[in-house]
Design a protein around this motif. Structure first.
Motif, PDB file in Angstrom:
ATOM      1  N   ALA A   1     -17.202  -5.449  11.110  1.00 13.80           N
ATOM      2  CA  ALA A   1     -16.819  -6.859  11.196  1.00 13.80           C
ATOM      3  C   ALA A   1     -15.613  -7.148  10.307  1.00 13.80           C
ATOM      4  CB  ALA A   1     -18.000  -7.744  10.794  1.00 13.80           C
ATOM      5  N   LEU A   2     -15.580  -6.562   9.116  1.00 11.06           N
ATOM      6  CA  LEU A   2     -14.440  -6.747   8.228  1.00 11.06           C
ATOM      7  C   LEU A   2     -13.162  -6.190   8.837  1.00 11.06           C
ATOM      8  CD1 LEU A   2     -15.915  -5.879   4.695  1.00 11.06           C
ATOM      9  CD2 LEU A   2     -15.103  -8.102   5.465  1.00 11.06           C
ATOM     10  N   SER A   3     -13.262  -5.023   9.437  1.00  8.98           N
ATOM     11  CA  SER A   3     -12.089  -4.398  10.039  1.00  8.98           C
ATOM     12  C   SER A   3     -11.539  -5.246  11.184  1.00  8.98           C
ATOM     13  CB  SER A   3     -12.441  -2.991  10.523  1.00  8.98           C
ATOM     14  OG  SER A   3     -11.323  -2.373  11.102  1.00  8.98           O
ATOM     15  N   ARG A   4     -12.450  -5.767  12.030  1.00  6.67           N
ATOM     16  CA  ARG A   4     -12.007  -6.591  13.160  1.00  6.67           C
ATOM     17  C   ARG A   4     -11.363  -7.889  12.673  1.00  6.67           C
ATOM     18  NH1 ARG A   4     -17.109  -5.025  15.394  1.00  6.67           N
ATOM     19  NH2 ARG A   4     -17.988  -7.007  14.677  1.00  6.67           N
ATOM     20  N   ALA A   5     -11.921  -8.476  11.621  1.00  7.44           N
ATOM     21  CA  ALA A   5     -11.442  -9.784  11.168  1.00  7.44           C
ATOM     22  C   ALA A   5     -10.158  -9.698  10.354  1.00  7.44           C
ATOM     23  CB  ALA A   5     -12.529 -10.470  10.337  1.00  7.44           C
ATOM     24  N   THR A   6      -9.907  -8.561   9.718  1.00  5.71           N
ATOM     25  CA  THR A   6      -8.786  -8.473   8.774  1.00  5.71           C
ATOM     26  C   THR A   6      -7.731  -7.451   9.152  1.00  5.71           C
ATOM     27  OG1 THR A   6      -9.898  -6.785   7.418  1.00  5.71           O
ATOM     28  CG2 THR A   6     -10.359  -9.103   6.899  1.00  5.71           C
ATOM     29  N   GLY A   7      -8.084  -6.480   9.999  1.00  5.52           N
ATOM     30  CA  GLY A   7      -7.155  -5.397  10.308  1.00  5.52           C
ATOM     31  C   GLY A   7      -7.054  -4.366   9.204  1.00  5.52           C
ATOM     32  N   LEU A   8      -7.895  -4.464   8.176  1.00  7.34           N
ATOM     33  CA  LEU A   8      -7.866  -3.500   7.076  1.00  7.34           C
ATOM     34  C   LEU A   8      -8.318  -2.121   7.539  1.00  7.34           C
ATOM     35  CD1 LEU A   8      -9.472  -5.675   4.250  1.00  7.34           C
ATOM     36  CD2 LEU A   8      -7.168  -4.703   4.176  1.00  7.34           C
ATOM     37  N   GLU A   9      -7.720  -1.092   6.944  1.00 13.64           N
ATOM     38  CA  GLU A   9      -8.218   0.269   7.117  1.00 13.64           C
ATOM     39  C   GLU A   9      -9.428   0.445   6.197  1.00 13.64           C
ATOM     40  OE1 GLU A   9      -7.002   4.905   6.093  1.00 13.64           O
ATOM     41  OE2 GLU A   9      -5.542   3.279   5.800  1.00 13.64           O
ATOM     42  N   ILE A  10     -10.564   0.752   6.791  1.00 13.14           N
ATOM     43  CA  ILE A  10     -11.784   0.937   5.997  1.00 13.14           C
ATOM     44  C   ILE A  10     -11.852   2.389   5.535  1.00 13.14           C
ATOM     45  CG2 ILE A  10     -14.285   0.750   5.939  1.00 13.14           C
ATOM     46  CD1 ILE A  10     -12.862  -1.931   6.320  1.00 13.14           C
ATOM     47  N   VAL A  11     -11.926   2.574   4.225  1.00 14.76           N
ATOM     48  CA  VAL A  11     -12.004   3.911   3.640  1.00 14.76           C
ATOM     49  C   VAL A  11     -13.381   4.077   3.008  1.00 14.76           C
ATOM     50  CG1 VAL A  11     -11.035   5.526   1.960  1.00 14.76           C
ATOM     51  CG2 VAL A  11      -9.533   3.898   3.148  1.00 14.76           C
ATOM     52  N   ARG A  12     -14.104   5.103   3.447  1.00 11.18           N
ATOM     53  CA  ARG A  12     -15.412   5.406   2.844  1.00 11.18           C
ATOM     54  C   ARG A  12     -15.211   6.575   1.889  1.00 11.18           C
ATOM     55  NH1 ARG A  12     -20.547   3.264   5.840  1.00 11.18           N
ATOM     56  NH2 ARG A  12     -20.831   2.916   3.635  1.00 11.18           N
ATOM     57  N   PRO A  13     -15.082   6.322   0.586  1.00  3.72           N
ATOM     58  CA  PRO A  13     -14.749   7.392  -0.368  1.00  3.72           C
ATOM     59  C   PRO A  13     -15.821   8.464  -0.421  1.00  3.72           C
ATOM     60  CG  PRO A  13     -14.454   5.204  -1.339  1.00  3.72           C
ATOM     61  CD  PRO A  13     -15.195   5.010  -0.060  1.00  3.72           C
ATOM     62  N   ASP A  14     -15.369   9.716  -0.604  1.00  6.45           N
ATOM     63  CA  ASP A  14     -16.321  10.813  -0.732  1.00  6.45           C
ATOM     64  C   ASP A  14     -16.614  11.148  -2.195  1.00  6.45           C
ATOM     65  OD1 ASP A  14     -13.910  11.905  -1.433  1.00  6.45           O
ATOM     66  OD2 ASP A  14     -13.966  13.569   0.007  1.00  6.45           O
ATOM     67  N   LEU A  15     -16.040  10.363  -3.116  1.00  6.43           N
ATOM     68  CA  LEU A  15     -16.264  10.503  -4.546  1.00  6.43           C
ATOM     69  C   LEU A  15     -16.278   9.099  -5.154  1.00  6.43           C
ATOM     70  CD1 LEU A  15     -13.762  13.405  -5.387  1.00  6.43           C
ATOM     71  CD2 LEU A  15     -16.255  13.543  -5.620  1.00  6.43           C
ATOM     72  N   PRO A  16     -16.786   8.942  -6.371  1.00  9.42           N
ATOM     73  CA  PRO A  16     -16.676   7.633  -7.035  1.00  9.42           C
ATOM     74  C   PRO A  16     -15.232   7.166  -7.101  1.00  9.42           C
ATOM     75  CG  PRO A  16     -18.214   9.037  -8.219  1.00  9.42           C
ATOM     76  CD  PRO A  16     -17.583   9.899  -7.162  1.00  9.42           C
ATOM     77  N   LEU A  17     -15.040   5.852  -7.051  1.00  6.29           N
ATOM     78  CA  LEU A  17     -13.697   5.299  -6.929  1.00  6.29           C
ATOM     79  C   LEU A  17     -12.804   5.660  -8.115  1.00  6.29           C
ATOM     80  CD1 LEU A  17     -11.930   3.606  -5.077  1.00  6.29           C
ATOM     81  CD2 LEU A  17     -12.649   1.579  -6.364  1.00  6.29           C
ATOM     82  N   GLU A  18     -13.387   5.839  -9.303  1.00  4.70           N
ATOM     83  CA  GLU A  18     -12.582   6.228 -10.456  1.00  4.70           C
ATOM     84  C   GLU A  18     -11.867   7.548 -10.203  1.00  4.70           C
ATOM     85  OE1 GLU A  18     -15.759   3.457 -11.595  1.00  4.70           O
ATOM     86  OE2 GLU A  18     -15.762   5.362 -10.510  1.00  4.70           O
ATOM     87  N   LEU A  19     -12.522   8.483  -9.538  1.00  8.32           N
ATOM     88  CA  LEU A  19     -11.902   9.774  -9.219  1.00  8.32           C
ATOM     89  C   LEU A  19     -10.916   9.630  -8.063  1.00  8.32           C
ATOM     90  CD1 LEU A  19     -14.995  12.165  -9.467  1.00  8.32           C
ATOM     91  CD2 LEU A  19     -13.287  11.649 -11.215  1.00  8.32           C
TER      92      LEU A  19
END
Length: 398
Positions: free
Chosen positions: A303-321
């Motif tokens: 729903a977020l992707s459709r409403a905003t056009g953002l590229e959704i990234v599902r990280p494979d590590l914690p965001l700090e890394l």
């Protein structure tokens, strides 16, 4: 690991990727305090074959396999994985990095069936009793609290499990029962009966976490959060020295990255209000990517992707890394969450600006806990080296 394997002098229990990362940071900081013997260089190349259980292959790190400092206590990290695939995947990848550092990693299933917790407890009991130092990542975890009833160690270390550390320190300072900030009462009579039955375990855990009046017992909190030590605790700052030493600096892009949150999934923020807020932030800051929290649902992300056009990234590590490795936007925008406290440390000197958007009280659901509003405000107000964005940047429903 076989049943006859020697017990580790230091035993760590983690249930999430961030907890495991923070154990690595703690071990790095602890090793740096100990003298190293001459003639023991870091080893590059193949990973040491430490640990047991289903581990990943070579990890997404630097390719450096570094053994602990000579004289450092032997560390075994016990991973008690949750059941959701995203968390398990990230845990396996961070476990690979832990093995690259020369630590022993044990994968111990403690969920998924009725008797899994008891089987795991029986499998771990000997090592828990033998450890001289025990490190935990989630003091609110009932399973961790159950393990603490077996602990005989002189030293107990608490590493961050995100902003929960702030609530943990506040509740222990006030002598209160350990309850997650977003939890609301429920469950009716069966829930109350379970709480009463579990009360002795919870009380034992609270005593273990407050060493005052217990000679020979030490409690250390290793944290990036804005907390204050009390009741004989020792506080050490986690400035993500290991992450900065192993990764980066990152290549910066011209755009803005948004960081997702699980406030909708935990029942704190209304889904429609959240979508409106993300849409407004995307337009205002020219964001192009959205780094999803590991607990965000696929339906919400679509729903977020459709409403905003953002590229959704599902990280494979914690965001700090992920952020430290790059590429990453010159500006990172987040709602009140762990990363507004951790990213300024991990990205020190990189030129990245971290901004935090306040949560308007009107976004909260009717079922949100009474503590939610003040807790979220506290997360924002105490963040260091971040740019504040007003809640008005995201429209409220009218």
């Amino acid at each position: 690991m076989t049943p006859s394997a020697p017990s580790a002098s230091t035993l760590a229990f983690v249930e999430s990727p961030v907890q495991l990362l923070n154990v690595l940071e703690w071990a790095y900081a602890r090793a740096a305090e100990q003298p190293q013997l001459d003639g023991v260089p870091r080893q590059r190349g193949r990973r040491p074959d430490a640990g047991t259980g289903p581990g990943p292959g070579p990890g997404p790190g630097s390719g450096v396999a570094a053994r602990p400092a000579a004289g450092a206590s032997r560390l075994r990290i016990v991973v008690l994985p949750p059941t959701d695939p995203m968390s398990r995947g990230q845990l396996r990848r961070v476990a690979a990095l832990a093995r690259d550092e020369g630590h022993e990693v044990q994968w111990q299933e403690a969920r998924g069936s009725r008797f899994a917790p008891l089987k795991a407890l029986a499998a771990l009991a000997r090592d828990v009793r033998a450890a001289r130092t025990v490190v935990v990542g989630d003091p609110f975890s009932r399973y961790v609290q159950l393990l603490l009833t077996l602990v005989r160690a002189e030293e107990l270390v608490v590493v961050d499990d995100g902003t929960a550390t702030m609530e943990f320190m506040s509740q222990t300072a006030r002598g209160e029962r350990l309850v997650r900030w977003h939890r609301v009462g429920g469950g009716g009579l069966p829930g109350r009966i379970r709480e009463l039955a579990y009360a002795p375990v919870s009380a034992t855990a609270r005593r273990r976490f407050t060493p005052a009046g217990r000679p020979g017992h030490r409690v250390e909190v290793f944290s990036s959060m804005p907390v204050t030590a009390h009741s004989g605790m020792t506080l050490r700052i986690n400035d993500f020295a290991w992450t900065r030493a192993r990764f980066g600096p990152p290549r910066l892009t011209k755009g803005t990255d948004l960081v997702g949150t699980s406030l909708v999934e935990t029942g704190v923020v209304d889904p429609d209000r959240y979508l409106d807020a993300v849409r407004a932030l995307t337009l205002e800051h020219g964001a192009t990517r959205y780094f999803a929290h590991r607990r965000e649902s696929p339906e919400k992300l679509r729903a977020l992707s459709r409403a905003t056009g953002l590229e959704i990234v599902r990280p494979d590590l914690p965001l700090e890394l992920i952020a430290r490795r790059g590429p990453v936007g010159r500006t990172i925008v987040s709602f009140p969450s762990t990363v507004v406290h951790t990213l300024p440390y991990a990205l020190t000197g990189t030129g990245v600006t971290v901004a935090v958007c306040d949560v308007d009280p009107a976004w909260l659901t009717g079922s949100a806990s009474p503590r939610a509003r003040s807790f979220l405000a506290g997360v924002t107000d105490t963040a260091r080296d971040v740019r504040r964005l007003p809640a008005q940047a995201a429209p409220t429903a009218g």
